[in-house]
Design an enzyme around this catalytic site. Sequence first.
Site, short mmCIF file in Angstrom:
data_model
loop_
_atom_site.label_atom_id
_atom_site.label_comp_id
_atom_site.label_asym_id
_atom_site.label_seq_id
_atom_site.Cartn_x
_atom_site.Cartn_y
_atom_site.Cartn_z
CG HIS A 65 42.80 30.34 43.87
ND1 HIS A 65 42.62 30.85 45.12
CD2 HIS A 65 41.81 30.83 43.11
CE1 HIS A 65 41.55 31.64 45.11
NE2 HIS A 65 41.04 31.64 43.90
CE LYS A 74 35.81 32.63 33.87
NZ LYS A 74 34.36 32.56 33.71
P1 PGA Z 1 38.32 32.32 41.74
O1 PGA Z 1 39.78 32.82 41.39
O2 PGA Z 1 37.84 31.50 40.58
O3 PGA Z 1 38.52 31.55 42.96
O4 PGA Z 1 37.51 33.55 41.96
C1 PGA Z 1 40.12 33.06 40.12
C2 PGA Z 1 41.61 33.31 40.02
O5 PGA Z 1 42.28 33.51 41.00
O6 PGA Z 1 42.09 33.32 38.89
#
Ligand code: PGA
Length: 936
Positions: free
Chosen positions: A158, A591
């Site tokens: 990520h 979110k």
């Molecule tokens: P994702 O992860 O957008 O890959 O689902 C979100 C995050 O870890 O905040």
Amino acid sequence: MAESPMSNPSNRLAPYAAMDALRDDVRLLGDLVGQVVREQAGDHIFALVEEVRLAAIAVRDAESPDVESERALLQWAERQTTADLRSVTRAFSIYFHVINVAEQHHRVRRLNERERADVPLPESIAAAVARLREQGVSQERITALLPSLRVRPVFTAHPSEARRPTLLLHLERCATLLTDYDIYRENPRRRRAIEDDLRAVITLLWQTAETRTERPSVLDEAQSVVRVLAGTVYDVAPQVQRTLESATLMTSPSLPPEPAGSAFLEPGSWVGGDRDGHPFVTADVTRAAARLARTSVLRRYMEEAQAIGRDLSVSFRMIGASDALMASLERDRVELGVTPVAQWADEPYRRKCGLIAERLRRAAEDEPGGYPDADALLADIRLMRESLLDHCGQRLAGGRLWDFETRVRIFGFRLCELEVRQHSARFTAAVTELLQLANAQPYDTLDEAGRVVALEAALTAAPIALPAAALSAETRQTLAAFDAIRAIQERHGEAASRTVIISMCRAPSDVLAVLLLARESGLFDWSGSAGDLDAPAHARIDIVPLFEEIGELRQSAHILEALLRIPVYRAALRARGWRQQIMIGYSDSNKGAGYLAAAWATFGAQEALARAAAAHGLALELFHGRGGAVGRGGGPMGRAILARPPHASYPTLKVTEQGEVIFARYSHAAIAERHFEQIVHALLRSALEPPEGEPPAEWVETMERLAARSRDVYHQQIKENAAFLRFFREATPFPELASLNLASRPVSRQGRGGADEPPPNLADLRAIPWSFSWTQTRANLPGWFGIGSALREEIASGGLERLRAMYVGWRFFATTMDNAQRSLGVADMPTFHRYATLATDGAPQTAMVDEEYQRAVSAVLAITQQQALLERSSVLARSIRLRNPYVDALHLAQIALLRRYRAAPSGEVEAPERARLLDAIHDSINGVAAGLQETG
Ligand code: PGA
């Protein structure tokens, strides 16, 4: 030695007598950074650094907000040239990079000191066992838990690590030098040499670009993760296993018997497997990532076999060896066609280790004679162990050989499981196309019930098996992921890749769709029918729905129940041992609905899923998709484990480890070991301590009200407020963040989010840049927004005493409040106000955030009964206070740069200047992330 402004003894780092060593390190590093800045950038920049630091301190120290000094500070930044702002930014970020290393080093030092006391360290495995025993939990119960206790960190790429791997390498070197410095502090000659080396590292940091010119490739990212897994994780795993077994089996730590039935650790990775919103993760990349992992672990095994061979000079003439071992030497020699080393003729273990290393080399290079799999290697290690045990070698068997065996049991020939993730919409699109082509069925227009019927019918009929040429490129790509899994399983064993995660999973049909695609790739097969529902299936993957939106989280148990009513899915689960994994998404729920509603929904989903699974005798495993920041499910891991709903307090923890969290937890062996111990500590306690008890109904009702109210406020003020989303784009570095080459993945699922694009649609925007942008501005609102209004109303209607009781008596609520408190404590409204000046007409939005912030702070203080935020977290509070003036300088530079960049014309002529400005902005983003030790 020139005194650096960064190490000024009056700089408020002084009052920590207990932290002399840290203070000395900080002072030394500050001095050295100052010297290097002077050497590299000249007195002028050195003076600017000092000027802004002192000005920021003065503003922070002022009794009341002083409009004039505030304006002067902003104007100071506006006056500087872009080049100077960039240099000042770099000076402060390098300072933070090295100070962060000093703090980490101090943590290791403190761990050592505390261990000297010879009482179990708090939050250690030994402390958990001692506590359980005191509470009357029998040793047998503790021992019985061992086989099911499992830690499953899943490493991801990520985009939440701002530091390039090159930079991390320099910082690791810095950490090594600080360790040496502790040893040679009193030796002037050695000390001076280390200081020189540190200057060289800092010079390298100065001359190395903070940001990449290109995005890294997925395989670059796979390399980075493999480096950690085959590095510190590989190194420390046996020690944790040893500690765990000796504490729970009551054996001597130095003389463990043969390793217990199962190992505590099961690492995973998404790097090269996670294709959700990531067009560059292809089937070839997935296969290459699996190969890379395998090669790296085989290389470590080879080194280990050779090292053990060097050690085990045991002589046959002195003590003998087992017949089985001796026979295996001869067999290996013949099979491998090698000539024995004459000097080792009398040393069977050395010979065996040499042969093991040779078989490993051949396995890595696919040559005949290589081990076919990890079991064959384990059999050889066991031959040595048994021979040693039969020949007075218990101590030798319990040492490095035991570690080796434990590692092979943990890492196999795969290092980690490579998991595959894809968005549900992509699976649906592929199934729609297949069914359309196969029997002209319009799958995507069907309702949920119709889809399930269509999928069941397809799954009980013969495979569709259309030629690849008949399919669209997208569908071919989706199916290729399953083919990659099959190929990896054939090559490296099933455990190397067997998990398919469905992001944004919304319904049972999303899960069945994956089953159908798996069937097309030969990973699933069922010959059952309406007349023979119990027919066994053959299934080689686990399908894991990821519930990450509030509605789906609330529905998750119903979705599971519905799945369990579908015969073909029941057959698939039976084939997988009647086990189901379900992933909980913390960031997207946040979110979509705000902090409190997400916290409650993720908690509720765990509880409901656990109950539903128990009712069906189904073994449930929850997989937590947590990020580092509170707004993405972060916060202290041990507390999070203990705060799980009692029904879901399993002795396993599967959790994502992402971005900067990976370096923080795994870059140093002692810290990685401690991290694992803390997790195991919490797992032991949460599985074996008497559960917390059901929360009273009125607490649950209160939470329902709070979550609903906070979600409404979040929806109204943020999610559905176009003016606010415009404000987000203008007042934060979000647009510029999109071009920061942090990771290979695009910032939004649709590939949007660039600097010249319209305000983002919150649903399409990924959670990381959303949270990252708010962290940079110090508003941190994903970590608290909405709680102010919700709690204030509750308090206004007389609920304060109840909220206080909930805080004291309910771990979930206490953790939720304390995590929000962390976000509020790190937030800094004066800084946020400075960013808000970047927005046109931002006053109403700023005021709205401000008011909600004030409401949140006063409610949290009232409930936790404190005078100030973080009163009971003195280390964090102190760190924020000490760092603030330095981070201020970075924020000021960033704001000035953003203003300049956005005002600069984007015509061709200006391109180089715009590029320089953007570079400087990117440096400032990295600097702020280093200062706050968090991207977001
Ligand atoms: P994702 O992860 O957008 O890959 O689902 C979100 C995050 O870890 O905040």
